[in-house]
Design a protein around this motif. Structure first.
Motif, PDB file in Angstrom:
ATOM      1  N   GLN A  13     -12.524  11.044  77.779  1.00 49.03           N
ATOM      2  CA  GLN A  13     -13.931  11.314  78.081  1.00 49.03           C
ATOM      3  C   GLN A  13     -14.835  10.199  77.577  1.00 49.03           C
ATOM      4  O   GLN A  13     -15.798   9.817  78.249  1.00 49.03           O
ATOM      5  CB  GLN A  13     -14.347  12.656  77.471  1.00 49.03           C
ATOM      6  CG  GLN A  13     -13.748  13.861  78.178  1.00 49.03           C
ATOM      7  CD  GLN A  13     -14.097  15.179  77.511  1.00 49.03           C
ATOM      8  OE1 GLN A  13     -14.769  15.202  76.470  1.00 49.03           O
ATOM      9  NE2 GLN A  13     -13.638  16.280  78.094  1.00 49.03           N
ATOM     10  N   SER A  14     -14.511   9.662  76.412  1.00 48.24           N
ATOM     11  CA  SER A  14     -15.329   8.579  75.858  1.00 48.24           C
ATOM     12  C   SER A  14     -15.285   7.333  76.736  1.00 48.24           C
ATOM     13  O   SER A  14     -16.254   6.576  76.810  1.00 48.24           O
ATOM     14  CB  SER A  14     -14.874   8.246  74.437  1.00 48.24           C
ATOM     15  OG  SER A  14     -13.573   7.674  74.435  1.00 48.24           O
ATOM     16  N   SER A  17     -17.905   7.748  79.431  1.00 48.53           N
ATOM     17  CA  SER A  17     -19.159   8.259  78.858  1.00 48.53           C
ATOM     18  C   SER A  17     -20.381   7.983  79.737  1.00 48.53           C
ATOM     19  O   SER A  17     -21.250   8.841  79.901  1.00 48.53           O
ATOM     20  CB  SER A  17     -19.379   7.677  77.462  1.00 48.53           C
ATOM     21  OG  SER A  17     -19.407   6.263  77.511  1.00 48.53           O
ATOM     22  N   SER A  18     -20.460   6.786  80.319  1.00 50.50           N
ATOM     23  CA  SER A  18     -21.635   6.454  81.142  1.00 50.50           C
ATOM     24  C   SER A  18     -21.676   7.302  82.409  1.00 50.50           C
ATOM     25  O   SER A  18     -22.744   7.770  82.825  1.00 50.50           O
ATOM     26  CB  SER A  18     -21.640   4.968  81.506  1.00 50.50           C
ATOM     27  OG  SER A  18     -20.474   4.619  82.231  1.00 50.50           O
ATOM     28  N   GLU A  21     -22.665  10.863  81.431  1.00 50.64           N
ATOM     29  CA  GLU A  21     -24.101  10.913  81.155  1.00 50.64           C
ATOM     30  C   GLU A  21     -24.902  10.884  82.458  1.00 50.64           C
ATOM     31  O   GLU A  21     -25.916  11.583  82.596  1.00 50.64           O
ATOM     32  CB  GLU A  21     -24.501   9.735  80.260  1.00 50.64           C
ATOM     33  CG  GLU A  21     -26.003   9.593  80.007  1.00 50.64           C
ATOM     34  CD  GLU A  21     -26.626  10.802  79.330  1.00 50.64           C
ATOM     35  OE1 GLU A  21     -27.872  10.904  79.369  1.00 50.64           O
ATOM     36  OE2 GLU A  21     -25.896  11.646  78.778  1.00 50.64           O
ATOM     37  N   ASN A  22     -24.442  10.107  83.417  1.00 53.14           N
ATOM     38  CA  ASN A  22     -25.096  10.055  84.721  1.00 53.14           C
ATOM     39  C   ASN A  22     -25.032  11.410  85.418  1.00 53.14           C
ATOM     40  O   ASN A  22     -25.994  11.856  86.048  1.00 53.14           O
ATOM     41  CB  ASN A  22     -24.428   8.987  85.590  1.00 53.14           C
ATOM     42  CG  ASN A  22     -25.171   8.740  86.883  1.00 53.14           C
ATOM     43  OD1 ASN A  22     -26.394   8.674  86.911  1.00 53.14           O
ATOM     44  ND2 ASN A  22     -24.428   8.608  87.967  1.00 53.14           N
ATOM     45  N   GLN A  23     -23.893  12.092  85.278  1.00 47.53           N
ATOM     46  CA  GLN A  23     -23.746  13.439  85.844  1.00 47.53           C
ATOM     47  C   GLN A  23     -24.762  14.388  85.213  1.00 47.53           C
ATOM     48  O   GLN A  23     -25.396  15.196  85.894  1.00 47.53           O
ATOM     49  CB  GLN A  23     -22.338  13.970  85.602  1.00 47.53           C
ATOM     50  CG  GLN A  23     -21.249  13.272  86.395  1.00 47.53           C
ATOM     51  CD  GLN A  23     -19.856  13.740  85.979  1.00 47.53           C
ATOM     52  OE1 GLN A  23     -19.682  14.859  85.506  1.00 47.53           O
ATOM     53  NE2 GLN A  23     -18.868  12.868  86.108  1.00 47.53           N
ATOM     54  N   ARG A  24     -24.902  14.285  83.895  1.00 49.22           N
ATOM     55  CA  ARG A  24     -25.844  15.175  83.186  1.00 49.22           C
ATOM     56  C   ARG A  24     -27.277  14.941  83.632  1.00 49.22           C
ATOM     57  O   ARG A  24     -28.019  15.892  83.910  1.00 49.22           O
ATOM     58  CB  ARG A  24     -25.741  14.958  81.674  1.00 49.22           C
ATOM     59  CG  ARG A  24     -26.600  15.932  80.848  1.00 49.22           C
ATOM     60  CD  ARG A  24     -26.811  15.446  79.431  1.00 49.22           C
ATOM     61  NE  ARG A  24     -27.588  14.191  79.369  1.00 49.22           N
ATOM     62  CZ  ARG A  24     -28.916  14.127  79.504  1.00 49.22           C
ATOM     63  NH1 ARG A  24     -29.632  15.231  79.698  1.00 49.22           N
ATOM     64  NH2 ARG A  24     -29.533  12.965  79.430  1.00 49.22           N
ATOM     65  N   GLU A  25     -27.672  13.675  83.731  1.00 48.19           N
ATOM     66  CA  GLU A  25     -29.044  13.345  84.117  1.00 48.19           C
ATOM     67  C   GLU A  25     -29.367  13.836  85.521  1.00 48.19           C
ATOM     68  O   GLU A  25     -30.445  14.398  85.771  1.00 48.19           O
ATOM     69  CB  GLU A  25     -29.259  11.829  84.014  1.00 48.19           C
ATOM     70  CG  GLU A  25     -29.261  11.310  82.581  1.00 48.19           C
ATOM     71  CD  GLU A  25     -29.366   9.789  82.513  1.00 48.19           C
ATOM     72  OE1 GLU A  25     -29.293   9.148  83.578  1.00 48.19           O
ATOM     73  OE2 GLU A  25     -29.520   9.250  81.393  1.00 48.19           O
ATOM     74  N   GLU A  56     -31.009  16.502  77.124  1.00 47.05           N
ATOM     75  CA  GLU A  56     -30.412  15.522  76.209  1.00 47.05           C
ATOM     76  C   GLU A  56     -30.447  16.021  74.778  1.00 47.05           C
ATOM     77  O   GLU A  56     -29.562  15.707  73.971  1.00 47.05           O
ATOM     78  CB  GLU A  56     -31.158  14.187  76.324  1.00 47.05           C
ATOM     79  CG  GLU A  56     -30.515  13.061  75.549  1.00 47.05           C
ATOM     80  CD  GLU A  56     -31.220  11.733  75.767  1.00 47.05           C
ATOM     81  OE1 GLU A  56     -30.694  10.708  75.292  1.00 47.05           O
ATOM     82  OE2 GLU A  56     -32.290  11.705  76.404  1.00 47.05           O
ATOM     83  N   LYS A  61     -23.078  19.343  74.238  1.00 52.22           N
ATOM     84  CA  LYS A  61     -22.955  18.554  75.466  1.00 52.22           C
ATOM     85  C   LYS A  61     -22.085  19.355  76.423  1.00 52.22           C
ATOM     86  O   LYS A  61     -20.855  19.304  76.353  1.00 52.22           O
ATOM     87  CB  LYS A  61     -22.328  17.198  75.157  1.00 52.22           C
ATOM     88  CG  LYS A  61     -23.189  16.311  74.283  1.00 52.22           C
ATOM     89  CD  LYS A  61     -22.516  14.953  74.055  1.00 52.22           C
ATOM     90  CE  LYS A  61     -23.407  14.044  73.223  1.00 52.22           C
ATOM     91  NZ  LYS A  61     -22.779  12.711  72.999  1.00 52.22           N
ATOM     92  N   GLU A  64     -18.969  18.053  78.241  1.00 47.59           N
ATOM     93  CA  GLU A  64     -17.844  17.736  77.368  1.00 47.59           C
ATOM     94  C   GLU A  64     -17.546  18.853  76.368  1.00 47.59           C
ATOM     95  O   GLU A  64     -16.762  18.651  75.438  1.00 47.59           O
ATOM     96  CB  GLU A  64     -18.131  16.441  76.601  1.00 47.59           C
ATOM     97  CG  GLU A  64     -18.376  15.246  77.507  1.00 47.59           C
ATOM     98  CD  GLU A  64     -19.224  14.176  76.840  1.00 47.59           C
ATOM     99  OE1 GLU A  64     -18.634  13.298  76.206  1.00 47.59           O
ATOM    100  OE2 GLU A  64     -20.463  14.252  76.955  1.00 47.59           O
TER     101      GLU A  64
END
Length: 323
Positions: A13-14, A17-18, A21-25, A56, A61, A64
Motif C-alpha cells: 500500500q505504501s 500511496s499517491s 491518496e488520489n482515490q481519497r481526494e 484528510e 484512513k 487503508e
C-alpha cells in the motif's frame, strides 16, 4: 485458502500511496457533491458520516483501514438506511447506495488499479476456491478486450457501500465464487497479524485410503476419490466453503491432475529422485523450484495464491510422498 500478513499488504500500500491518496481526494469531492440532492434526515446523517471518513483530517484512513478498524467503523456508521432512495418529482431516481458507490469509483478501479495492486501482493487466483484466476476479460465497444479484476467485498458493499474501496475489505475472487458468496457470512481471514497463519493453510485436500491402489489396479480415474477438509469454525452462523463455493464439486472435475500425480509417484521413487537431483545439479536449482518442476505447481502453502490448483496438487503430492 491461506492468510496474508497485514504488514506485507501495508508495504505494498505504501508503494501506491499517491494513487490511494488520489482515490481519497476524488471520492471526497464526489461524496460532497451528493449532498446537493434531497435526502431525509437519516440519509443525510449517514452521508455526512461517510464524508467525514474520507476527510484528510479523519483519524482513520478508510481506504487503508485494517480489518479491526473496519469492524470499528461498521459499528460506528452501520448499515446504509433501509430503502434509502433519492426522489425526484415523486419518482424514485437513484438509491443513496448507488450515489456512494459511484462516488467511490469501485467499478473503474477494477481495471485501473486492482490488477497491479494485487499482483504486487502476489495474489493471482481466487482466495476461496484456488481453481481459477481472478481476471475477467470483457469485450469492449471497439471489438477489443479489457481485463477486470474480480474481488469479493468481505463486508458486503450492499450493506456498507463506504467500504467498497477499503483495500482490506477486498478479497480477490473468481466470478463464480463472487456470485456464489453474495452476502453470505463466511469465517475466513485473508489478512492477518499472526505469522503462523501465513505459513500453513487450515484447509486440506486428502486422498481417500486405497484410492491410489484402486487406480493402479483398474487404471480408471473414476476410482480416485478425495475429501476437502475445513477447520472448525468459531462462528455458528458461518457457512462452510463446501456449502458456499461447492469446492469438492469443482475439484471432482480435476481427477486427471491426481491421476498424473499417482503416475509420477510410481515413476519418481526415492532413488530416481536422488538421481535426478544429481543429474540436474549443474542447473543449481533451488530445492523448492526442483519440487515445483517435478509436480508442475507450487509446493508450499504460502504460495497458494500464485497459481490455480496449487492447493490440490501440493496436498495430494504430499499424500503420495512426492514432496
Amino acid at each position: 485458502m491461506i492468510a496474508i500478513h497485514q504488514n506485507k499488504v501495508k508495504v505494498v500500500q505504501s508503494s501506491f500511496s499517491s494513487e490511494i491518496e488520489n482515490q481519497r481526494e476524488k471520492a471526497l469531492k464526489k461524496l460532497k457533491d451528493i449532498t446537493k440532492n434531497q435526502f431525509n434526515r437519516v440519509e443525510k446523517d449517514y452521508l455526512i458520516s461517510v464524508i467525514n471518513l474520507f476527510e484528510e483530517s479523519s483519524p482513520v484512513k478508510i481506504i487503508e483501514a485494517t480489518p479491526n478498524e473496519i469492524i470499528t467503523q461498521i459499528a460506528n456508521i452501520g448499515i446504509i438506511p433501509p430503502n434509502s432512495r433519492f426522489y425526484k418529482n415523486g419518482r424514485a431516481k437513484k438509491t443513496l447506495k448507488s450515489f456512494i458507490l459511484e462516488a467511490l469509483n469501485y467499478t473503474s478501479l477494477r481495471s485501473s488499479f486492482y490488477p497491479n495492486y494485487f499482483r504486487k501482493i502476489g495474489v493471482k487466483t481466487c482466495v476461496y476456491c484456488n481453481s481459477s484466476l481472478t481476471i475477467t476479460a470483457k469485450k469492449t465497444s471497439n471489438n477489443g478486450y479489457s481485463a477486470k479484476f474480480d474481488v469479493d467485498h468481505y463486508h458486503s458493499k450492499d450493506k456498507y457501500p463506504f467500504l467498497s474501496i477499503s483495500l482490506f475489505n477486498l478479497y480477490p475472487a473468481c466470478a463464480s465464487c463472487n456470485r456464489a458468496k453474495k452476502n453470505d457470512e463466511i469465517e475466513f481471514e485473508l489478512y492477518t497479524e499472526l505469522g503462523a497463519k501465513t505459513l500453513k493453510s487450515e484447509y486440506k485436500f486428502k486422498l481417500h485410503p486405497y484410492s491410489k491402489a484402486k487406480y493402479l489396479t483398474t487404471k480408471d480415474s473414476k476410482n480416485i476419490e478425495f475429501t476437502f477438509e475445513e477447520p472448525i469454525y468459531a462462528n455458528p452462523n458461518a457457512k462452510t466453503f463446501k456449502d458456499v463455493f461447492h469446492i469438492e464439486g469443482i475439484y471432482q472435475t480435476q481427477n486427471d491432475l491426481i491421476e498424473e500425480l499417482i503416475i509420477k509417484s510410481q515413476i519418481y521413487n526415492k532413488s530416481y529422485l536422488k538421481a535426478l537431483k544429481s543429474n540436474f545439479s549443474k542447473l543449481s536449482l533451488h530445492p523448492e523450484l526442483f519440487k515445483r518442476t517435478l509436480i508442475g505447481n507450487y509446493v508450499e502453502d504460502k504460495n497458494i495464491h500464485k497459481r490455480p490448483m496449487s492447493k490440490l496438487v501440493m496436498d495430494i503430492a504430499k499424500d503420495l510422498d512426492l514432496i
